[in-house]
Motif scaffolding. Structure first.
Motif, PDB file in Angstrom:
ATOM      1  N   VAL A  50     -31.658  17.528  14.569  1.00  0.00           N
ATOM      2  CA  VAL A  50     -32.215  18.379  15.629  1.00  0.00           C
ATOM      3  C   VAL A  50     -33.724  18.424  15.481  1.00  0.00           C
ATOM      4  N   ARG A  69     -34.808  11.636  24.616  1.00  0.00           N
ATOM      5  CA  ARG A  69     -33.389  11.325  24.821  1.00  0.00           C
ATOM      6  C   ARG A  69     -33.168   9.810  24.857  1.00  0.00           C
ATOM      7  N   HIS A  73     -31.357   9.142  21.094  1.00  0.00           N
ATOM      8  CA  HIS A  73     -30.220   9.748  21.782  1.00  0.00           C
ATOM      9  C   HIS A  73     -29.241  10.436  20.832  1.00  0.00           C
ATOM     10  N   ARG A  76     -30.666  15.909  18.710  1.00  0.00           N
ATOM     11  CA  ARG A  76     -30.697  16.953  19.730  1.00  0.00           C
ATOM     12  C   ARG A  76     -32.040  17.661  19.661  1.00  0.00           C
ATOM     13  N   ALA A  97     -32.710  18.609  27.011  1.00  0.00           N
ATOM     14  CA  ALA A  97     -32.749  19.539  25.884  1.00  0.00           C
ATOM     15  C   ALA A  97     -31.373  20.152  25.677  1.00  0.00           C
ATOM     16  N   LYS A  98     -31.023  20.407  24.433  1.00  0.00           N
ATOM     17  CA  LYS A  98     -29.746  21.038  24.117  1.00  0.00           C
ATOM     18  C   LYS A  98     -29.882  22.536  23.880  1.00  0.00           C
ATOM     19  N   VAL A 117     -26.200  24.493  18.600  1.00  0.00           N
ATOM     20  CA  VAL A 117     -26.595  23.134  18.972  1.00  0.00           C
ATOM     21  C   VAL A 117     -26.041  22.121  17.971  1.00  0.00           C
ATOM     22  N   GLY A 120     -22.695  21.055  18.747  1.00  0.00           N
ATOM     23  CA  GLY A 120     -22.500  20.222  19.922  1.00  0.00           C
ATOM     24  C   GLY A 120     -22.548  20.947  21.242  1.00  0.00           C
ATOM     25  N   VAL A 122     -24.628  23.952  23.937  1.00  0.00           N
ATOM     26  CA  VAL A 122     -25.969  24.179  24.488  1.00  0.00           C
ATOM     27  C   VAL A 122     -26.321  25.651  24.323  1.00  0.00           C
TER      28      VAL A 122
END
Length: 218
Positions: A50, A69, A73, A76, A97-98, A117, A120, A122
């Motif tokens: 992250v 991204r 990819h 996060r 953005a997550k 986050v 997995g 948001v």
């Protein structure tokens, strides 16, 4: 070699005090190693799970997010920003953005956002998430009972704990069950709700008033 239990997090911020504070907060999360870096360094790093990005560090935030991204990819990104309304936050999430945190976020909110986050999902204001889900067409057919009305007692308890922000491990500990059982409950709930993930489930439940109708079962 990295410890397999270690989670590397990049922290990108201009203000030295904010940078040090964010590092300290993140490293209070189990297994998290927070590293201060510039945005270009975050894109080049291949060992980050992250990146927490202060929006003041980049000129064009949507472009920066899309680039991140595209080039990283697997990682996060959580954006930290000030003075942004719901529509702007929605655009940030839509750009890849997550998570989004206001500059006024406290330690617990920062830690919770990182946890969510990493799992997995948001993290953002529920109003923003609700708009995103609505845009994706998460609705129930006319006349159909709400998914929460079709849940079992145990599923309702899992849902209530999920809405309180608990992780699968915490839900399992609270209910005295195994994590695999929690995952099985969540899988059935996702199918009943016709949503793809736990964050959509949470927001749909909030929209249906489930948080008021399903108090915690002691």
């Amino acid at each position: 070699m990295n410890n397999p239990q270690q989670t590397n997090v990049g922290v990108v911020a201009l203000d030295p005090l904010r940078l040090a504070g964010l590092q300290s907060i993140l490293e209070s999360c189990p297994g998290v190693i927070a590293r201060a870096m510039r945005f270009e360094e975050a894109i080049a790093a291949d060992d980050l799970a992250v990146v927490l990005l202060d929006s003041a560090c980049v000129g064009n935030l949507p472009d920066a997010l899309m680039r991140f991204r595209r080039e990283r990819h697997a990682a996060r990104i959580i954006v930290l920003g000030d003075g942004l309304g719901p529509r702007q936050v929605q655009a940030i999430i839509a750009s890849g953005a997550k998570g989004f945190l206001p500059g006024s976020a406290d330690e617990d909110e920062i830690r919770n956002a990182m946890r969510v986050v990493l799992e997995g999902s948001v993290w953002a204001d529920p109003q923003v998430l609700a708009r995103l889900i609505e845009a994706g067409g998460v609705t129930s057919p006319p006349g159909e009972a709400t998914f929460s009305d079709r849940m079992t007692r145990r599923e309702r308890e899992v849902l209530r704990l999920l809405m309180d922000g608990q992780t699968n491990r915490e839900i399992a500990e609270t209910m005295g069950i195994e994590q695999v059982t929690v995952k099985a409950h969540l899988g059935r709930m996702l199918r009943k709700a016709r949503v793809k993930n736990r964050i959509e489930l949470t927001v749909k439940a909030m929209a249906s008033g489930a948080d008021e109708r399903f108090p915690l079962i002691k």
